[in-house]
Design an enzyme around this catalytic site. Structure first.
Site, mmCIF file in Angstrom:
data_model
loop_
_atom_site.group_PDB
_atom_site.id
_atom_site.type_symbol
_atom_site.label_atom_id
_atom_site.label_comp_id
_atom_site.label_asym_id
_atom_site.label_seq_id
_atom_site.Cartn_x
_atom_site.Cartn_y
_atom_site.Cartn_z
ATOM 1 N N LYS A 1 0.797 -1.175 -0.122
ATOM 2 C CA LYS A 1 -0.074 -0.030 0.039
ATOM 3 C C LYS A 1 0.861 1.186 -0.035
ATOM 4 C CE LYS A 1 -3.851 1.994 2.809
ATOM 5 N NZ LYS A 1 -4.878 1.743 4.023
ATOM 6 N N SER B 1 -9.411 1.507 2.934
ATOM 7 C CA SER B 1 -8.876 2.278 1.934
ATOM 8 C C SER B 1 -7.815 1.686 1.507
ATOM 9 C CB SER B 1 -8.012 3.502 3.027
ATOM 10 O OG SER B 1 -7.347 2.893 4.018
ATOM 11 N N SER C 1 -9.787 -0.748 7.149
ATOM 12 C CA SER C 1 -8.974 -0.514 5.774
ATOM 13 C C SER C 1 -8.493 -1.831 5.230
ATOM 14 C CB SER C 1 -8.423 0.497 5.674
ATOM 15 O OG SER C 1 -8.941 1.800 5.605
HETATM 16 N N1 GLN Z 1 -13.064 3.713 6.321
HETATM 17 C C1 GLN Z 1 -12.328 4.091 7.762
HETATM 18 C C2 GLN Z 1 -12.198 5.633 7.484
HETATM 19 O O1 GLN Z 1 -12.539 6.080 6.680
HETATM 20 C C3 GLN Z 1 -11.057 3.395 7.817
HETATM 21 C C4 GLN Z 1 -10.000 3.858 7.335
HETATM 22 C C5 GLN Z 1 -8.623 3.155 7.701
HETATM 23 O O2 GLN Z 1 -8.819 1.941 8.315
HETATM 24 N N2 GLN Z 1 -7.675 3.548 7.289
HETATM 25 O O3 GLN Z 1 -11.651 6.242 8.338
#
Ligand code: GLN
Length: 465
Positions: free
Chosen positions: A73, A148, A172
């Site tokens: 990532k 994400s 994420s």
């Molecule tokens: N979807 C969650 C957010 O928007 C988690 C994001 C993540 O785990 N980096 O914050």
């Protein structure tokens, strides 16, 4: 999907080579470039590393991850590869050091193939906030891959690598794993070093693997885990003594039907099937209470945005990447942050600044910290009665591109089942357990008490399809 452990047996026996596998992955990346999963691919280095790996296999010197092809990532530092966090803000930035996880993977023989697309600075649930365009779901390109870490999930799901790294602050890794039909592990907080991970919300962030099987994920986790002097929150890993327990000694907690109101029917159905499967394996099933689950998402978004507003203050046009020219109205830093950050990141910084501001800090941030303690205590009390908890990973399967873009709160609420593991620091793994009527993957999640990473994976492998 391609399992490393499966491939490794073939590399060992000389039935195929790492070079052939790397070429396969590279053509798979080219053939599916429309999915937009990658931001950078280092073909030459991967081919050279594959040649070296084949030599080690031939010489009987293969290390634990020899020839394992890894996607990373783009918020994790790989020395010499550009890192953008999918933001304009880091335009032109190339890290000069490896994250600890990368050092450990390379020492074990892994090949770092490149960097994957993501929501900007890991903020999002759909991979639509990337400055480099959305990532598409390989099961249905009109749908999101989740976020994400969407690029990493797609790289595994679409057979472009053996395994991928993601970061999980509020889901994420697990949510895109569920949407794309891969395994995704969020380890116990502190088990895997965060050194070299661009901080979003430091008290919630964890690096973890995506893989085609639970065993592949466990292998990569074992290589990455362990205390790191470069991360002051990293922990010495306790021995996974519970991993080898017979299923008949495992007590599985299940959530009351009311908690799943609003979930897709297919997901509720998969949940009940998994319970039946676990029962057939001999585990005992117990309904548990999770307290007031309505507070999970608000607590997460207050804490995560507060920490993000502080962490992202370093992106000011002075230290890294992008710099905008000052204008008549805006100084250089303001102009840089105005042009460099996208809408979702700005929304988070503003909300985080607000909840930390004098006059509101007690009402919001202080209260969220108390709620965090309450959520953790509720989990701890529950894990006195059961060994693991079974939950859906997401209320729905992959939604359509654009479907939730006009309603940030609806997007945030889709994180209902994932954020509590980050709030309380516990391990959680999402595994694929079938498909809905549209052929979209369904993921279920196994959570456990702190340091029960091996146990949650062992239980997860009982239910995965
Ligand atoms: N979807 C969650 C957010 O928007 C988690 C994001 C993540 O785990 N980096 O914050």
């Amino acid at each position: 999907m391609v399992s490393y452990i499966h491939d490794r047996a073939d590399f060992m026996a000389g039935r195929t080579t790492v070079q052939e596998r790397v070429d396969f992955f590279l053509s798979s990346i080219d053939d599916q470039s429309v999915l937009n999963a990658w931001l950078f691919v280092d073909r030459d280095q991967a081919r050279a590393a594959a040649l070296a790996a084949d030599e080690r296999f031939a010489a009987g010197l293969a290390r634990p991850l020899e020839g394992c092809v890894v996607a990373v990532k783009d918020n994790i530092s790989v020395k010499g590869m550009p890192m953008t966090c999918a933001s304009r803000m880091l335009d032109g930035f190339t890290p000069v050091y490896h994250a600890t996880v990368i050092e450990r993977l390379l020492d074990a023989g892994a090949i770092i193939l490149g960097k994957t697309n993501m929501d900007e600075f890991a903020m999002g649930s759909s991979n639509e906030t990337s400055a480099f365009g959305a990532v598409l779901n390989p099961h249905d390109p009109s749908r999101v891959p989740g976020g994400s870490s969407g690029g990493s999930a797609v790289a595994v799901a679409a057979s472009m690598c053996h395994v991928a790294l993601g970061s999980d602050t509020g889901g994420s890794i697990r949510q895109p794993a569920a949407f794309c039909g891969t395994v995704g592990l969020k380890p116990t907080y502190g088990t895997v070093s965060r050194y070299g991970l661009t901080a979003f919300a430091s008290s919630l962030d964890q690096i973890g693997p995506f893989a085609s099987t639970v065993d592949d994920a466990a292998l990569v986790f074992d290589v990455m885990a362990g205390q790191d002097p470069l991360d002051s929150t990293s922990l010495t890993r306790e021995q996974p003594s519970m991993a080898t327990r017979p299923p008949s000694s495992i007590r599985v907690g299940v959530i009351p039907p009311a908690t799943m109101e609003g979930c897709d029917r297919a997901i509720i159905h998969a949940y009940h099937n998994a319970i039946d499967t676990l029962r057939a394996h001999g585990t005992s099933i117990h309904e548990v209470s999770l307290g007031n689950t309505d507070v999970w998402v608000p607590t997460y978004f207050v804490l995560a945005t507060a920490e993000a507003s502080s962490n992202l203050s370093r992106f000011d046009g002075v230290r890294y990447g992008f710099r905008a020219e000052p204008t008549e109205d805006l100084d250089m830093m303001t102009a840089t942050r105005t042009a460099g950050f996208g809408a979702e990141v700005k929304r988070r910084i503003m909300l985080g600044t607000f909840v930390l501001s004098a006059g509101y800090v007690d009402a919001y941030y202080g209260k969220a910290q108390k709620a965090r303690r309450l959520i953790s205590d509720t989990y701890a009390a529950m894990f006195a009665d059961v060994d693991v908890l079974l939950m859906p990973t997401t209320p729905t399967t992959a939604f359509r591109l654009g479907e939730k873009n006009s309603d940030p709160v609806a997007m945030w609420l889709s994180d209902l089942f994932t954020v509590s593991a980050n709030i309380s620091g516990i391990p959680a793994v999402s595994v694929p357990t079938g498909k809905d009527d549209h052929g979209l993957p369904i993921g279920l999640q196994v959570q456990g008490p702190l340091h029960a990473d091996a146990l949650v994976m062992a239980v997860a492998s009982l239910i995965t399809s």
